[in-house]
Enzyme design. Structure first.
Site, PDB file in Angstrom:
ATOM      1  CG  HIS A  69      -2.237   0.690   0.947  1.00  0.00           C
ATOM      2  ND1 HIS A  69      -2.386   1.649  -0.020  1.00  0.00           N
ATOM      3  CD2 HIS A  69      -3.457   0.547   1.518  1.00  0.00           C
ATOM      4  CE1 HIS A  69      -3.636   2.080  -0.030  1.00  0.00           C
ATOM      5  NE2 HIS A  69      -4.305   1.422   0.886  1.00  0.00           N
ATOM      6  CG  ASP A  81      -2.556   5.504  -5.018  1.00  0.00           C
ATOM      7  OD1 ASP A  81      -2.673   4.837  -6.068  1.00  0.00           O
ATOM      8  OD2 ASP A  81      -2.185   6.682  -4.997  1.00  0.00           O
TER       9      ASP A  81
END
Length: 636
Positions: free
Chosen positions: A609, A613
């Site tokens: 992450h 995104d």
């Protein structure tokens, strides 16, 4: 042949009467691993273990940078008196960021030979490959300080001396040779001193001690899988002495010189042998085998005897430990399991026997002879008989425990490393999961067409690799990794796909490099070759180290979907499920929506992450979906 950019050795030059220092450095692609993509870190080694030459050299002369001067001092610069002839001392270079020592595999030049710019002086075996050491200036090789076949030569240690004038060759050894010997004696570690004392090398015939090599950058220990040579066997140059199981694969340990295997120090099947620990002893003369073998046995016997005495002393000390008091919970366990408190070891303060001490004894299978004998002597009554029949005695309980059928399977070094890396990945990498279904029918039609019309056999996984590689090329933000030290995203310059291959020893991830630029048929051939090597444990380091993205395909099993764990330092892995036929509305050519049977396959992206995104992950899956919808674009 791939060329690597290597950090050339810092050279020391002594001039009379003045002193001139020159530093010739070569940029190392591996040393930039934190700021460059992992794919560039794999340019160190050519295919099939080929020897590489350093390239892209640049030279710095008359350096005044304080940081570089510090490096020169750390490298062990040595200042000779003005009485010495002009000469240059060559040091063992650091050819990779993880290299702290190397082996002299072969000297290409002999003492007295003329050296031209670009001539290969010697071959150096590093922790990654065997590389050629080129000369950057003309001269004559005056003295070889480290002979051919030398092992574990520290980085920065002088290995040779060159001069410009051939008349100065005879004047160099008397002054520099002694200095290098003193330096070697000072750099001797405590382990080597103990080894020399135990084996009394000064009284033994010429012999060589083979240490456990570091066969990969992350390797700190290894297992002896198999000895190919036996004690007393003749060894030729290039002969495989043994097979060593590292943290990544099982590799063959080849001999760099001739001789005879006098003693095997680490027997076949030995586990977790530290890098640098002796594993065998070789001699040049077969008549010296028995002498060295007996000395090695006596030296090892002393060590084993000391270790045995230490263990006996610890056991005796443990037995003499008195128990001052027993905690209430420990008393209950002792009564319940019928243990003898006098045989237990108290770890609590002031000799207190704790609950954990009793539990450790129970796991070790300790029982109480006193309790058993007292129970046997006690008179039996109807009530006691009923109670005994309802309650299993400790002896019976231990017998039932022993009768349970189970088998302890020792983990291979590869599985241990995999387990460690998986935990680190889940703990340190924030996983983001994105899932999507793609229609598989166009891909199956293309596969059938290639087979029938062009006699090209490819698997579904081969086409998936190509589709993923093209999607990564179209969405470069997804072909990246997270630089932990700098705290930033680094984009990769090439698309290198790691393929998960299950082997008997664990999961391996061979790499298809530049997959976006290869045809589906070439990808298919490469994957088959890499998979066979992985299952046989014959993968070369450059064939499984690195990669920018991974694919794990369980479509051959009845697995509809799953979530894979990211393989650091990569930032993404795609989990591929099986194809399932489903009925869903499809708009026909006439614009009318009708039910139809289509084959769909689930794809689940596990992404870091910090790099991915929602926008990047969505763009990547959209590009992947387009490749499956119009699969023929992959042929362009």
């Amino acid at each position: 042949m791939a060329l690597s950019r290597l950090r050339h050795p810092v050279r020391e030059i002594s001039r009379a009467p003045s002193l001139l220092l020159k530093a010739r450095l070569v940029s190392n692609s591996s040393s930039r691993s934190l700021s460059s993509p992992p794919c560039m870190r794999n340019s160190l080694v050519g295919g099939h273990g080929s020897v590489l030459r350093p390239a892209c050299l640049f030279m710095l002369t008359g350096v005044h940078d304080n940081s570089l001067k510090l490096k020169l001092r750390v490298g062990g610069i040595k200042y000779f008196s003005s009485a010495d002839p002009p000469h240059t001392t060559l040091q063992m270079p650091a050819l990779s960021p993880t290299m702290n020592q190397g082996n002299i595999a072969k000297w290409r030049k002999k003492e007295g030979d003329k050296i031209e710019v670009g001539d290969v002086l010697c071959e150096i075996e590093t922790d990654k490959a065997t590389l050629e050491f080129e000369s950057l200036e003309e001269g004559f090789l005056a003295k070889i300080l480290v002979p051919e076949g030398s092992k574990d030569v520290p980085v920065g240690q002088p290995i040779a001396i060159t001069v410009e004038d051939p008349d100065d060759i005879k004047n160099v050894p008397a002054t520099v040779g002694d200095g290098s010997e003193v330096r070697e004696e000072k750099s001797t570690t405590t382990d080597n001193v103990l080894e020399k004392n135990s084996m009394k090398t000064s009284e033994l015939p010429p012999h060589a001690v083979l240490d456990m090599p570091a066969l990969s950058p992350t390797m700190n220990q290894g297992n002896i899988a198999k000895w190919r040579k036996k004690e007393g066997d003749k060894i030729e140059v290039g002969d495989v002495i043994c097979e060593i199981e590292t943290d990544k694969a099982t590799l063959e340990f080849e001999s760099l010189e001739e001789g005879y295997l006098a003693k095997i120090v680490a027997p076949e099947g030995s586990k977790d042998i530290a890098v640098g620990q002796p594993i065998a002893v070789t001699v040049e003369d077969p008549a010296d085998i028995e002498t060295v073998k007996n000395s090695a046995i006596s030296g090892l016997g002393i060590k084993e005897e000391i270790a045995t005495h230490n263990d006996d002393g610890n056991e005796a000390k443990a037995q003499k430990t008195s128990i001052a008091r027993i905690s209430p919970s420990a008393k209950l366990l002792i009564t319940e399991y019928g243990l003898d408190s006098s045989t237990l070891k108290a770890s609590g303060s002031h000799g207190t026997l704790l609950k954990g001490d009793v539990l450790s004894a129970i796991k070790a299978g300790k029982g109480s002879s006193k309790v058993s004998s007292s129970k046997e002597k006690a008179p039996t009554s109807p009530q006691t008989t009923l109670k005994a029949s309802a309650t299993v005695s400790p002896d019976t309980r231990s017998h039932l425990k022993q009768s349970d059928s189970f088998e302890d399977l020792p983990n291979s070094q590869i599985r241990k490393v995999i387990a460690k890396r998986l935990i680190e990945s889940k703990q340190n990498t924030p996983h983001l999961y994105l899932s999507a279904d793609v229609v598989l029918d166009p891909l199956l039609s293309l596969r059938k067409e290639l087979k029938e019309q062009h006699d090209v056999k490819v698997s579904v996984n081969d086409i998936v690799i190509k589709a993923v590689a093209v999607a990564l090329r179209n969405v470069p933000e997804a072909n990246a990794y997270w630089n932990v030290e700098k705290g930033e995203i680094v984009l990769c310059n090439s698309v290198d796909i790691s393929i998960a291959v299950a082997t008997e020893k664990g999961l391996m991830t061979p790499i298809v490099r530049n997959a976006d630029q290869k045809t589906i048929s070439s990808i298919s051939l490469e994957v088959k070759e890499l998979a066979e090597k992985a299952r046989a444990g014959k993968l070369l380091p450059n064939e499984f180290q690195g990669g920018t993205f991974s694919i794990s395909n369980l479509g051959m099993f009845p697995v509809d979907n799953f979530c894979a764990i990211i393989n650091p330092p990569q930032a993404g892995i795609l989990a591929v499920g099986r194809g399932n036929k489903v009925v869903e509305p499809v708009i026909g050519s006439d614009g009318v929506e009708r039910p139809a049977v289509v084959t769909k396959m689930n794809l689940t992206l596990s992404a870091d992450h910090r790099v991915f995104d929602g926008k990047v992950g969505g763009a990547f899956l959209s590009a992947l979906h387009s490749n499956f919808s119009d699969v023929r674009r992959l042929l362009l």
